[in-house]
Design a protein around this motif. Structure first.
Motif, PDB file in Angstrom:
ATOM      1  N   ARG A 151      36.074  37.139  42.319  1.00 49.62           N
ATOM      2  CA  ARG A 151      37.183  36.594  42.656  1.00 49.62           C
ATOM      3  C   ARG A 151      38.497  37.289  42.262  1.00 49.62           C
ATOM      4  O   ARG A 151      39.525  37.319  43.043  1.00 49.62           O
ATOM      5  CB  ARG A 151      37.411  34.902  42.522  1.00 49.62           C
ATOM      6  CG  ARG A 151      36.227  34.248  43.106  1.00 49.62           C
ATOM      7  CD  ARG A 151      36.255  32.807  42.475  1.00 49.62           C
ATOM      8  NE  ARG A 151      35.267  32.048  43.231  1.00 49.62           N
ATOM      9  CZ  ARG A 151      34.077  31.648  42.566  1.00 49.62           C
ATOM     10  NH1 ARG A 151      33.671  32.553  41.409  1.00 49.62           N
ATOM     11  NH2 ARG A 151      33.053  31.201  43.255  1.00 49.62           N
ATOM     12  N   GLN A 152      38.462  37.782  41.119  1.00 45.59           N
ATOM     13  CA  GLN A 152      39.731  38.586  40.606  1.00 45.59           C
ATOM     14  C   GLN A 152      40.160  39.486  41.378  1.00 45.59           C
ATOM     15  O   GLN A 152      41.400  39.640  41.691  1.00 45.59           O
ATOM     16  CB  GLN A 152      39.300  38.867  39.301  1.00 45.59           C
ATOM     17  CG  GLN A 152      40.541  39.611  38.538  1.00 45.59           C
ATOM     18  CD  GLN A 152      40.272  40.203  37.148  1.00 45.59           C
ATOM     19  OE1 GLN A 152      38.976  40.151  36.898  1.00 45.59           O
ATOM     20  NE2 GLN A 152      41.392  40.730  36.563  1.00 45.59           N
ATOM     21  N   CYS A 153      39.087  40.196  42.023  1.00 43.56           N
ATOM     22  CA  CYS A 153      39.699  41.146  42.829  1.00 43.56           C
ATOM     23  C   CYS A 153      39.742  41.022  44.456  1.00 43.56           C
ATOM     24  O   CYS A 153      40.740  41.110  44.922  1.00 43.56           O
ATOM     25  CB  CYS A 153      38.454  42.369  42.670  1.00 43.56           C
ATOM     26  SG  CYS A 153      38.814  44.023  43.554  1.00 43.56           S
ATOM     27  N   VAL A 154      38.691  40.594  45.028  1.00 47.11           N
ATOM     28  CA  VAL A 154      38.679  40.122  46.530  1.00 47.11           C
ATOM     29  C   VAL A 154      39.549  39.057  46.884  1.00 47.11           C
ATOM     30  O   VAL A 154      40.086  39.197  47.919  1.00 47.11           O
ATOM     31  CB  VAL A 154      37.024  40.226  46.988  1.00 47.11           C
ATOM     32  CG1 VAL A 154      37.077  39.693  48.301  1.00 47.11           C
ATOM     33  CG2 VAL A 154      36.345  41.394  46.684  1.00 47.11           C
ATOM     34  N   LEU A 155      39.694  38.132  46.079  1.00 48.83           N
ATOM     35  CA  LEU A 155      40.623  37.071  46.433  1.00 48.83           C
ATOM     36  C   LEU A 155      42.157  37.275  45.940  1.00 48.83           C
ATOM     37  O   LEU A 155      42.943  36.325  45.924  1.00 48.83           O
ATOM     38  CB  LEU A 155      40.212  35.743  45.995  1.00 48.83           C
ATOM     39  CG  LEU A 155      38.881  35.520  46.591  1.00 48.83           C
ATOM     40  CD1 LEU A 155      38.425  34.014  46.119  1.00 48.83           C
ATOM     41  CD2 LEU A 155      38.785  35.484  48.160  1.00 48.83           C
ATOM     42  N   ASN A 156      42.158  38.564  45.375  1.00 45.76           N
ATOM     43  CA  ASN A 156      43.494  38.719  44.639  1.00 45.76           C
ATOM     44  C   ASN A 156      44.707  39.116  45.859  1.00 45.76           C
ATOM     45  O   ASN A 156      44.496  39.685  46.738  1.00 45.76           O
ATOM     46  CB  ASN A 156      43.627  40.177  43.937  1.00 45.76           C
ATOM     47  CG  ASN A 156      44.743  40.354  42.970  1.00 45.76           C
ATOM     48  OD1 ASN A 156      45.807  39.939  43.349  1.00 45.76           O
ATOM     49  ND2 ASN A 156      44.547  40.727  41.771  1.00 45.76           N
ATOM     50  N   PRO A 157      45.686  38.286  45.945  1.00 46.35           N
ATOM     51  CA  PRO A 157      46.547  38.431  46.992  1.00 46.35           C
ATOM     52  C   PRO A 157      47.096  39.755  47.056  1.00 46.35           C
ATOM     53  O   PRO A 157      48.133  40.224  48.127  1.00 46.35           O
ATOM     54  CB  PRO A 157      47.673  37.484  46.447  1.00 46.35           C
ATOM     55  CG  PRO A 157      47.670  37.359  45.244  1.00 46.35           C
ATOM     56  CD  PRO A 157      46.316  37.332  45.038  1.00 46.35           C
ATOM     57  N   ASN A 158      47.148  40.879  46.166  1.00 46.85           N
ATOM     58  CA  ASN A 158      47.636  42.054  46.270  1.00 46.85           C
ATOM     59  C   ASN A 158      46.741  42.799  47.137  1.00 46.85           C
ATOM     60  O   ASN A 158      46.944  44.086  47.406  1.00 46.85           O
ATOM     61  CB  ASN A 158      47.762  42.630  44.938  1.00 46.85           C
ATOM     62  CG  ASN A 158      46.452  43.068  44.144  1.00 46.85           C
ATOM     63  OD1 ASN A 158      45.442  42.931  44.674  1.00 46.85           O
ATOM     64  ND2 ASN A 158      46.941  43.118  42.626  1.00 46.85           N
ATOM     65  N   ARG A 159      45.564  42.411  47.569  1.00 46.17           N
ATOM     66  CA  ARG A 159      44.766  42.979  48.561  1.00 46.17           C
ATOM     67  C   ARG A 159      44.845  42.563  49.867  1.00 46.17           C
ATOM     68  O   ARG A 159      45.567  43.223  50.689  1.00 46.17           O
ATOM     69  CB  ARG A 159      43.146  42.885  48.181  1.00 46.17           C
ATOM     70  CG  ARG A 159      42.435  44.130  47.471  1.00 46.17           C
ATOM     71  CD  ARG A 159      43.240  44.284  46.154  1.00 46.17           C
ATOM     72  NE  ARG A 159      42.300  45.189  45.360  1.00 46.17           N
ATOM     73  CZ  ARG A 159      42.659  45.660  44.108  1.00 46.17           C
ATOM     74  NH1 ARG A 159      43.492  44.884  43.200  1.00 46.17           N
ATOM     75  NH2 ARG A 159      41.742  46.311  43.354  1.00 46.17           N
ATOM     76  N   ASN A 160      44.491  41.369  50.100  1.00 44.73           N
ATOM     77  CA  ASN A 160      44.591  40.650  51.459  1.00 44.73           C
ATOM     78  C   ASN A 160      45.297  39.262  51.250  1.00 44.73           C
ATOM     79  O   ASN A 160      44.426  38.215  50.883  1.00 44.73           O
ATOM     80  CB  ASN A 160      43.083  40.524  52.046  1.00 44.73           C
ATOM     81  CG  ASN A 160      42.473  41.927  52.355  1.00 44.73           C
ATOM     82  OD1 ASN A 160      42.829  42.583  53.185  1.00 44.73           O
ATOM     83  ND2 ASN A 160      41.391  42.013  51.521  1.00 44.73           N
TER      84      ASN A 160
END
Length: 335
Positions: free
Chosen positions: A159-168
């Motif tokens: 979650r830390q990466c894929v749900l990070n608002p700095n990605r999508n």
């Protein structure tokens, strides 16, 4: 189970035709670790070359002579756009359909805008073209190190990466699952929480949990009383055991520090599997011999080779982060 009538990503232990490796060329960025990183990568190439064709990405033609001096003819060398060596994240992820391969090219924004380097957004297309396979563009941000698959329908991410608002920005867990299932043809998304402390990728899964067989996942146990990731590693193991996977463990490297005394995200998980060999990164840590022996016992059909990765780690990753495998094509199958 994966539907093999459509494209799917073979697991890393499936036969590979080649492995792409990034070659350092940004002298200012690597500073005093530049030569050391090149030597460590040369050792990686030498360990891989007997079992798979190694293809080196030369991001700057000026560094070709340096590579030739250290590697000789053990790898094919290709000039291609590349900001830095992290091909797992900027290169294509190859998926397979019978006797065809296709590269998946995701949007890339420099790990959430932290490191935007010239050439990184062009690397996936360049490697796919050099391999002679089409590239399918997907309209969302994702790095290859953020997902881990077993070829049997399971995909692990954080979650830390894929749900990070700095990605999508605006992605929910549901939105992410829909996109990942469609992109990789998997049936189950397994969510972990946070990655290692100090990991500038915002918690890539290939530093914390790796499949070593269908439904069989490997993670790390804390090492030493001062392991900075002790709580994180225990939570990862608990989460994996709660979702009906076979879970095995090896020790973490424990506490390793940078020149300022801050913990660095060293991990024994960032290994590369290729055609019967496992290249395990070690960091002159107390626990590396134990990790090597335990991983060898867990993967008896593979040869585990432990290689130093101290200098590569200063750039932010290790052997898995800087490579990308190309699956073998099943000859004789019709499309």
């Amino acid at each position: 189970m994966t539907d093999t009538t459509i494209a799917f990503t073979p697991p890393e232990w499936a036969p590979q035709s080649s492995v792409w490796v990034g070659w350092p060329h940004l002298k200012d960025a690597w500073a005093e670790d530049y030569d050391g990183a090149q030597r460590e990568i040369a050792a990686l190439v030498k360990a891989l070359s007997p079992v798979v064709k190694v293809k080196l990405v030369i991001g700057d033609p000026a560094s070709r002579a340096e590579a030739a001096d250290l590697i000789g003819d053990l790898a094919e060398m290709y000039d291609a756009p590349m900001g830095d060596i992290w091909l797992r994240d900027i290169g294509p992820v190859f998926v397979k359909y019978l006797n065809r391969l296709e590269g998946l090219g995701f949007e890339f924004n420099g790990w959430g805008g932290k490191y935007e380097l010239e050439g990184d957004t062009e690397t996936a297309a360049a490697i796919a073209r050099l391999e002679g396979h089409p590239l399918k563009r997907l309209p969302f941000v994702l790095e290859g190190g953020a997902v881990e698959q077993d070829g049997d329908g399971n995909l692990i991410t954080t979650r830390q990466c894929v749900l990070n608002p700095n990605r999508n920005e605006g992605w929910t867990e549901k939105t992410a699952e829909e996109n990942l299932k469609l992109a990789f043809n998997v049936s189950r998304i397994i969510w972990l929480g946070d990655g290692l402390l100090g990991d500038h990728t915002d918690g890539h899964v290939d530093n914390i949990a790796r499949f070593i067989g269908p439904g069989h996942v490997l993670c790390q146990t804390p090492s030493g009383d001062d392991d900075p990731n002790a709580d994180i590693l225990r939570a990862i193991e608990d989460e994996l055991r709660s979702v009906e996977l076979e879970v095995s463990t090896i020790p973490s490297p424990g506490r390793l520090e940078d020149e300022d005394g801050e913990p660095i995200p060293a991990s024994h998980m960032n290994f590369l599997i290729s055609n019967g060999r496992v290249i395990l990164p070690v960091y002159e840590d107390t626990y590396s011999k134990i990790a090597e022996a335990e991983l060898q016992a867990l993967m008896p059909d593979h040869e585990v080779i432990a290689l130093p990765a101290n200098h590569i780690l200063t750039g932010g990753g290790s052997f898995h982060c800087m490579t990308q495998q190309v699956p073998e094509i099943d000859e004789g199958l019709s499309t």
